[in-house]
Write a protein that holds these residues in place. Structure first.
Motif, PDB file in Angstrom:
ATOM      1  N   VAL A   1     -36.351  54.807  38.267  1.00  0.00           N
ATOM      2  CA  VAL A   1     -37.439  54.299  37.697  1.00  0.00           C
ATOM      3  C   VAL A   1     -38.042  56.367  37.460  1.00  0.00           C
ATOM      4  CG1 VAL A   1     -39.852  54.691  38.624  1.00  0.00           C
ATOM      5  CG2 VAL A   1     -37.918  52.993  40.090  1.00  0.00           C
ATOM      6  N   VAL A   2     -38.951  56.199  36.046  1.00  0.00           N
ATOM      7  CA  VAL A   2     -39.511  56.892  35.897  1.00  0.00           C
ATOM      8  C   VAL A   2     -40.644  57.803  35.948  1.00  0.00           C
ATOM      9  CG1 VAL A   2     -38.973  59.029  33.571  1.00  0.00           C
ATOM     10  CG2 VAL A   2     -37.130  57.502  33.956  1.00  0.00           C
ATOM     11  N   MET A   3     -41.064  59.004  36.272  1.00  0.00           N
ATOM     12  CA  MET A   3     -42.905  58.685  36.538  1.00  0.00           C
ATOM     13  C   MET A   3     -43.235  60.093  35.906  1.00  0.00           C
ATOM     14  SD  MET A   3     -42.638  56.611  39.345  1.00  0.00           S
ATOM     15  CE  MET A   3     -44.912  57.203  39.577  1.00  0.00           C
ATOM     16  N   VAL A   4     -44.778  58.666  35.323  1.00  0.00           N
ATOM     17  CA  VAL A   4     -45.125  60.415  33.897  1.00  0.00           C
ATOM     18  C   VAL A   4     -46.144  60.500  34.379  1.00  0.00           C
ATOM     19  CG1 VAL A   4     -45.423  59.990  31.283  1.00  0.00           C
ATOM     20  CG2 VAL A   4     -43.395  59.221  32.353  1.00  0.00           C
ATOM     21  N   GLU A   5     -46.581  61.942  34.049  1.00  0.00           N
ATOM     22  CA  GLU A   5     -47.851  62.648  34.551  1.00  0.00           C
ATOM     23  C   GLU A   5     -48.591  62.414  32.852  1.00  0.00           C
ATOM     24  OE1 GLU A   5     -49.288  64.709  36.460  1.00  0.00           O
ATOM     25  OE2 GLU A   5     -47.233  65.774  37.717  1.00  0.00           O
TER      26      GLU A   5
END
Length: 273
Positions: A239-243
């Motif tokens: 999982v990659v979280m992006v601002e």
């Protein structure tokens, strides 16, 4: 050239953009906006409505209702207009005003909730409004994209095979996570047919889908303020979280190359990079 009678019968399914020259990565972007609804949401909208028809849930006088941040509402408005159904879309203030105008132009009734639920935010408020409508009148039929198997099923049936056929040497598939319909449909397909492909979910910071802390999000499309009922994390490798600021930067970078694409796309592209 295809000749159609209904708008949902046309959808360009095999268009990809090679981003390597622009971004310096061997990365391909699947373009889903070339249909009369203007987004990938045409697929689950069509699948959910046709599923409800097959199951006999829609009858004379039925009123379709759904909660949407925008694009699914447009797709359902278009299909409802084509089929002669009434449709109510429940939105919140993050919905783009132009998107609301499109839905209303297609004949949909748009209900705006203005106060977030104390625990579940604007999504919770939208869902509460939908439940209240259904409790008030049996004519309301909630398609419920959040738990309807037609949501992920549309991407298992169409999106994932389209990608697989185009890229026999695919290594990693990055998929944006909202309701997780696209994510789960693609993940299930590749787990069954090509388990060597890694599946990476891309989500927005402030979303609680993968256990993150809730925070204000301004860009509609990705992220949830409640855990998606369809999410099965065992099918996902990472999982990659992006601002959101990085989402905007990615959109500007794509626009500088002539590709004017939306916030969900910018989020996934940044997450992939």
């Amino acid at each position: 050239m295809p000749i159609i009678k209904d708008p949902h019968l046309f959808n360009e399914q095999s268009l990809f953009v090679d981003l390597e020259g622009m971004l310096g990565r061997r990365l391909y972007l699947k373009i889903e906006g070339f249909n009369f609804a203007g987004s990938i949401k045409l697929k689950p909208a069509r699948e959910m409505v046709e599923r409800a028809e097959r199951e006999g849930l829609i009858g004379p006088g039925s009123i379709l209702v759904e909660s949407s941040s925008g694009n699914l509402g447009v797709a359902l408005s278009m299909i409802a207009a084509s089929k002669g159904y009434r449709f109510v879309c429940v939105i919140d203030p993050r919905c783009n005003p132009a998107t609301r105008q499109v839905m209303e132009s297609l004949g949909a009734q748009v209900d705006l909730v203005t106060e977030p639920d104390p625990v579940d935010g604007f999504l919770g408020a939208r869902l509460n409004h939908v439940r209240d409508l259904c409790a008030s009148d049996e004519r309301y039929i909630w398609l419920n994209q959040y738990s309807n198997p037609g949501n992920w099923g549309a991407h298992y049936r169409w999106t994932a095979p389209e990608i697989s056929n185009q890229f026999p040497d695919l290594d990693v598939l990055f998929v944006g996570a909202g309701t997780t319909g696209t994510l789960m449909g693609c993940a299930r397909y590749f787990r069954e047919h090509r388990p060597d492909v890694r599946i990476v979910a891309v989500d927005a910071v402030g979303s609680v889908s993968f256990g993150g802390r809730p925070a204000t999000r301004l860009i509609p499309g990705l992220g949830m303020s409640v855990r998606p009922p369809q999410l099965d994390e065992s099918l996902i490798d990472d999982v990659v979280m992006v601002e959101e600021l990085d989402t905007v930067r990615a959109c500007h970078r794509l626009a500088a190359g002539g590709f004017m694409l939306g916030g969900s796309t910018g989020t996934v592209v940044h997450g992939a990079i």
